[in-house]
Design an enzyme around this catalytic site. Structure first.
Site, short mmCIF file in Angstrom:
data_model
loop_
_atom_site.label_atom_id
_atom_site.label_comp_id
_atom_site.label_asym_id
_atom_site.label_seq_id
_atom_site.Cartn_x
_atom_site.Cartn_y
_atom_site.Cartn_z
N TYR A 102 49.69 23.24 4.87
CA TYR A 102 49.48 21.79 4.84
C TYR A 102 49.16 21.38 3.42
CZ TYR A 102 47.43 17.19 5.55
OH TYR A 102 47.16 15.85 5.47
N GLU A 190 52.26 13.39 2.20
CA GLU A 190 51.87 14.57 2.98
C GLU A 190 53.07 15.45 3.30
OE1 GLU A 190 49.11 14.49 6.76
OE2 GLU A 190 51.17 14.65 7.43
#
Ligand code: GDP
Ligand code: MN
Length: 381
Positions: A102, A190
């Site tokens: 992530y 992201e």
């Protein structure tokens, strides 16, 4: 404003983040043709403004053009968390995934800095990682004048135990994602997951990006990327009327002029034990049309058991607002109780108009908030 995955990934790629080759399709036949161009092994991905598409069945692998056509046929038209899938992204399949990471850049409001967030527990939602293993979320703040520094990405890479030979590429990707964030006035960029492939490369498989709405006048290219069909109807209507509207979970609808006063009104409602159903800043010089739209937006939420109107007249005139409210109520059929407080320019005239129409009014904000809380509770009992 949120972007679609394919738009976000293209912007990432402009700054040097590696992404798979891919193209958009809106029919199964197109999906088949694109899969053929890409060599057959593809992933078919629903383009909707919500996460968790994988779990909802909106992301499927296909190993040849026929399968791509069939999968696109299944995904197009699907409903994912209330969003209808109208287009799919056809991406070349990653060679094989060794690890999912992530990585995001966002604003840390408390620190008043951009912040890099990374976790070796990628693939699942960051909210889920935060719940299950918060210690696996790593953060570093970015000093805007310096940008992303090598020691920062070295810390992240080593804390995540990334293979040493990928640290350099990891640094480049973080720096690129940060540059993309900055250049596009984003509030979030992201990548989840950023994967390590079987052949030992980093690749961004997913992309999410939120642009600061206040920057859209100077980010014309991005403003044109807005997908109006993905916006909740209430939010689109609010935007087009120049009303600042955010839906919340409570049951007291708020109509206020000015963002600061709107926040204060919400605070005072909470102080007296109530919960606001929305944030609404009707903007300057609120006229009947805006008042009508605002009231309709507020009442479109069936949770709303009372409405508190709090207007401070400056350029906005109390009598005009009062007339606007009465006009709005003539058009909207509702039995939700409404409490109005007007102060400032022409407040007296406005209050008189409301009194004539037998509307409930209040002089102070505390009084208005207490009445609204009582009305909302009465409505529930
Ligand atoms: P999300 O569920 O909306 O976050 O959509 P993602 O784009 O993140 O996809 C969900 C999951 O599908 C990823 O975490 C991957 O595990 C998997 N996935 C996505 N693209 C590929 C790919 O090209 N190859 C393989 N093998 N898996 C993929
Ligand atoms: Mn994802």
């Amino acid at each position: 404003m949120n972007l679609h995955e394919y738009q976000a990934k293209r912007l990432f790629a402009e700054h040097g983040v590696p992404i798979p080759n891919g193209k958009m399709a809106s029919t199964p036949t197109e999906a088949r043709e694109i899969a053929r161009e890409l060599g057959g092994r593809v992933v078919v991905k629903a383009q909707v403004h919500t996460g968790g598409r994988g779990k909802a069945g909106g992301i499927k692998l296909a190993n040849n053009p026929n399968e791509a056509e069939a999968q696109a046929g299944r995904i197009l038209g699907m409903d994912i968390k209330g969003y209808k899938v109208r287009r799919v992204l056809i991406d070349q399949q990653a060679p094989g995934i060794k690890q999912e990471i992530y990585l995001a850049v966002l604003i840390n409001r408390a620190a008043r800095r951009p912040m890099i967030m990374a976790s070796a527990a990628g693939g699942m939602d960051i909210e889920q990682i935060a719940e299950v293993s918060p210690e696996k979320i790593l953060t570093v703040l970015v000093e805007p004048a310096l940008g992303v520094r090598g020691y920062q990405t070295t810390y992240l890479a080593s804390a995540m135990d990334l293979p040493r030979d990928l640290w350099r590429d990891f640094h480049k990707i973080v720096a690129s994602l940060y540059e993309c964030f900055k250049a596009n006035d984003a509030s979030l960029t992201e990548i989840n997951p950023l994967v390590i492939t079987d052949d030992g490369k980093l690749l961004a498989l997913d992309g999410k990006m939120t642009i600061d709405d206040n920057a859209l006048p100077r980010q014309i290219r991005l403003a044109e990327m807005r997908d109006v069909q993905e916006e909740p109807i209430a939010e689109r209507e609010a935007r087009l009327t120049g009303i600042n509207f955010i839906q919340l979970d409570g049951n007291i609808g708020c109509m206020v002029n000015g963002a600061g006063l709107a926040m204060t009104t919400m605070d005072v409602i909470k102080l007296f034990g109530g919960e606001p159903a929305n944030f609404l800043d009707i903007g300057g010089g609120a006229k009947a049309e805006q008042v009508t739209t605002a009231l309709r937006l507020i009442l479109s939420d069936s949770k709303v058991k009372a409405v508190l109107v709090n207007i401070f007249g400056g350029i906005t005139r109390g009598d005009e607002v009062a007339r606007g409210i009465i006009e709005a109520l003539a058009q909207i059929d509702t039995d939700v109780p409404m409490i109005v407080r007007l102060a400032g320019t022409n407040a007296k005239e406005g209050m008189e108009i409301l009194a004539e129409a037998e509307m409930e009014t209040a002089v102070t904000l505390s009084d208005a908030a207490q009445k609204a809380v009582a009305a909302a509770q009465g409505g529930n009992a």
